[in-house]
Design a protein around this motif. Sequence first.
Motif, PDB file in Angstrom:
ATOM      1  N   LYS A  31       0.835  -1.205   0.000  1.00  0.00           N
ATOM      2  CA  LYS A  31       0.000   0.000   0.000  1.00  0.00           C
ATOM      3  C   LYS A  31       0.867   1.252   0.000  1.00  0.00           C
ATOM      4  CE  LYS A  31      -4.018  -2.072   2.276  1.00  0.00           C
ATOM      5  NZ  LYS A  31      -4.901  -2.046   3.467  1.00  0.00           N
ATOM      6  N   ILE A  32       1.953   1.210   0.788  1.00  0.00           N
ATOM      7  CA  ILE A  32       2.876   2.348   0.807  1.00  0.00           C
ATOM      8  C   ILE A  32       3.512   2.531  -0.569  1.00  0.00           C
ATOM      9  CG2 ILE A  32       5.067   3.164   1.758  1.00  0.00           C
ATOM     10  CD1 ILE A  32       4.243   1.914   4.425  1.00  0.00           C
ATOM     11  N   THR A  33       3.859   1.410  -1.224  1.00  0.00           N
ATOM     12  CA  THR A  33       4.453   1.477  -2.567  1.00  0.00           C
ATOM     13  C   THR A  33       3.466   2.076  -3.560  1.00  0.00           C
ATOM     14  OG1 THR A  33       5.810  -0.477  -2.083  1.00  0.00           O
ATOM     15  CG2 THR A  33       5.539   0.135  -4.407  1.00  0.00           C
ATOM     16  N   LYS A  63      -1.108   0.750  12.384  1.00  0.00           N
ATOM     17  CA  LYS A  63      -0.242   0.342  13.483  1.00  0.00           C
ATOM     18  C   LYS A  63       0.814   1.409  13.715  1.00  0.00           C
ATOM     19  CE  LYS A  63      -0.810  -4.621  12.593  1.00  0.00           C
ATOM     20  NZ  LYS A  63      -0.108  -5.891  12.310  1.00  0.00           N
ATOM     21  N   ASN A  64       1.381   1.383  14.910  1.00  0.00           N
ATOM     22  CA  ASN A  64       2.412   2.355  15.256  1.00  0.00           C
ATOM     23  C   ASN A  64       3.795   1.724  15.284  1.00  0.00           C
ATOM     24  OD1 ASN A  64       0.600   4.535  15.601  1.00  0.00           O
ATOM     25  ND2 ASN A  64       0.077   3.802  17.656  1.00  0.00           N
ATOM     26  N   ASP A  65       3.974   0.642  14.501  1.00  0.00           N
ATOM     27  CA  ASP A  65       5.290   0.013  14.423  1.00  0.00           C
ATOM     28  C   ASP A  65       6.154   0.748  13.408  1.00  0.00           C
ATOM     29  OD1 ASP A  65       3.973  -0.649  12.156  1.00  0.00           O
ATOM     30  OD2 ASP A  65       4.051  -2.826  12.450  1.00  0.00           O
ATOM     31  N   GLU A  66       7.268   0.106  12.994  1.00  0.00           N
ATOM     32  CA  GLU A  66       8.187   0.744  12.047  1.00  0.00           C
ATOM     33  C   GLU A  66       7.498   1.047  10.716  1.00  0.00           C
ATOM     34  OE1 GLU A  66       8.784  -1.815  13.842  1.00  0.00           O
ATOM     35  OE2 GLU A  66      10.573  -1.379  15.075  1.00  0.00           O
ATOM     36  N   GLU A  99       5.379   4.041  11.136  1.00  0.00           N
ATOM     37  CA  GLU A  99       6.196   5.259  11.098  1.00  0.00           C
ATOM     38  C   GLU A  99       6.564   5.619   9.662  1.00  0.00           C
ATOM     39  OE1 GLU A  99       9.527   4.715  13.634  1.00  0.00           O
ATOM     40  OE2 GLU A  99       8.348   4.646  15.483  1.00  0.00           O
ATOM     41  N   LEU A 100       6.851   4.585   8.854  1.00  0.00           N
ATOM     42  CA  LEU A 100       7.136   4.845   7.442  1.00  0.00           C
ATOM     43  C   LEU A 100       5.917   5.451   6.747  1.00  0.00           C
ATOM     44  CD1 LEU A 100       8.939   4.589   4.938  1.00  0.00           C
ATOM     45  CD2 LEU A 100       8.113   2.218   4.680  1.00  0.00           C
ATOM     46  N   GLY A 101       4.714   4.938   7.057  1.00  0.00           N
ATOM     47  CA  GLY A 101       3.492   5.497   6.481  1.00  0.00           C
ATOM     48  C   GLY A 101       3.288   6.949   6.880  1.00  0.00           C
ATOM     49  N   ALA A 124       3.526  12.693   5.511  1.00  0.00           N
ATOM     50  CA  ALA A 124       4.093  14.025   5.761  1.00  0.00           C
ATOM     51  C   ALA A 124       4.782  14.548   4.504  1.00  0.00           C
ATOM     52  CB  ALA A 124       5.084  13.958   6.923  1.00  0.00           C
ATOM     53  N   MET A 125       5.501  13.647   3.816  1.00  0.00           N
ATOM     54  CA  MET A 125       6.161  14.052   2.564  1.00  0.00           C
ATOM     55  C   MET A 125       5.124  14.460   1.522  1.00  0.00           C
ATOM     56  SD  MET A 125       8.579  11.774   0.037  1.00  0.00           S
ATOM     57  CE  MET A 125       7.165  10.777  -0.440  1.00  0.00           C
ATOM     58  N   ALA A 126       4.017  13.707   1.421  1.00  0.00           N
ATOM     59  CA  ALA A 126       2.969  14.037   0.452  1.00  0.00           C
ATOM     60  C   ALA A 126       2.327  15.378   0.786  1.00  0.00           C
ATOM     61  CB  ALA A 126       1.910  12.929   0.434  1.00  0.00           C
TER      62      ALA A 126
END
Length: 592
Positions: free
Chosen positions: A200-202, A221-224, A227-229, A234-236
């Motif tokens: 989904k991130i991709t 989730k608040n895992d790694e 955090e990447l999501g 934030a970048m978007a």
Amino acid sequence: MLSFRARLTTIIISMVALSVIASGLLMLKTFKENHIHVLEDTLEREMRLIAAQMDWKSGSDEELADYYYEHIRQLQELMDNRVTLIKEDGTVLADSDFNVREMDNHHYREEVLSALENGIGKSTRSSDTLNQNMLYVAIPVTNTANDETYVLRLAISLEEVEQSISSLTAVLVVGLIILFVIAALISYRIALGLTKPLEKITQVAKRIKNMDYRARVEVKKNDEIGELGHAINAMADSLQIQMGRIRQNENHLQSVLSNMINGIVMMDASGSILIMNERAEQILGISAAKLIGRHYREMKQQYELSQLIVEGYESRRHIHEEVTFYYPEERLLELNLVPIYQGNSSDFGGILLVLQDVSAIRRLERMRSEFVANVSHELKTPIAAVKGFAETLLGGAVKDEETSKAFLQIIYDESERLNRLIGDILELSKIESRRVPLMLSPIEIKEFMTNTFAILEVSANRKHIDFQLSSPEELYMEGDEDRLRQIFVNLLSNAIAYTPEGGKVEVDITVTELDMIRISISDTGIGIPEKDLPRIFERFYRVDKARSRGSGGTGLGLSIVKHLVELHKGTITVESKVGQGTTFTLELPQIH
């Protein structure tokens, strides 16, 4: 190409499969070795027990062979193991399963050598006589009757062990398959849990790459990975804000460039064209799409422009020139070449070419000069006449009553002409400067034209000119009645003045498809030469100068008419043939 989820699942399953297979093989090997070790220890204990209870004798080999064979056979029946007694030199004295006379020397058998050297020998191999895998265990024993050293060997078939191993292998294989399937399902579940958020991130990253800055990652989730999501979102957000600003600035710049009255061409340091607005396209007569990204030499313009651009790149200073262009049409251009530098640095960034069409400005300047010259000339003529006749009267002609009266009449006529000329000049000046306020009101066209005809009826009757009016009823337009009267009186007066006696002046009023009122004023007069038609609305322009002055004209009437028509948001055109007549056509907006 396999997806990341498939690759990750394959890697996990492969690792699990290798681990399971390695564990199974290690388990089988360990089971077999332990089983064999137990058998070896059992056989060793049995042999030591046999050696301790053995009834030893001395004698020839044949006697001993017969003797020990009976004992060995009894032991074999009790233990169900093959028993072999071997002399130190490798000669087999007795064997529970075979005839010793048919057996070869056993001196170099592994277990025999090891027993003689180390006190015990063990070996696992295929038996040449039994054609099956056997476990051999041997120990040295001493014949107390003659002090000779023998080797007592027990052998047991490994067929049962191998069958146990096979059964265990089958159980292990089934168990490992079940374990492998469970591990595969767990691995796929783990891979799915890891890769689905990444996929989904991709997908969101690809949408952002394709400039869809509204794409966002749904973070659960608040895992790694969560955090990447958050980082992707934030970048978007930042990209969306920045691209919005960039697009807004681009739109502003594009609006400015598109609506500029000057042509703009921007070139980089290498001479490639970066920006070219619509006005520059019109002036240069070439599409920006064909030039953007190409070198300026591909503009294929005239030599002067190319040389100015080359000079700009060589000197890197501001250049200002006026050049006459002949393509796509003849026009006078004011060129400004401005060097561009990057920010506050001295790095040369290219050239900005500004093109301004000054043809109209120069034409207006020429017309202004001509106007001043014409006004001076027109004013000088009546003034000179007044002065000349006044000097004649002062010189003594006043004593002649008839001559003085004629001269005074001429002076009066010239002063009237001078007054009309000055009045028309002031009137035209006010109209051109837009200082003439229009008093707009609804006007019924047919009635208005009838009243206008009445004003000029005396002049028309004097030359026996037939006035004709064709107009629909109840047709209205909005305008300044006095100014419109001025327009039509001027046009009709000209029609009467230049139409011979017995001619005809016709006014035809219709409505166009664009809902405009079209008024055509036609006469059967002397007409206007084709070469003079484009200039008849210019100030002081006369087709027949002698006749115009003779009729008292100032040369400003049609120029005033044209400006008044434009003030009413209309247009005026003219068609004429010499000797056949002239038609002026006006189009004015109507109201309902």
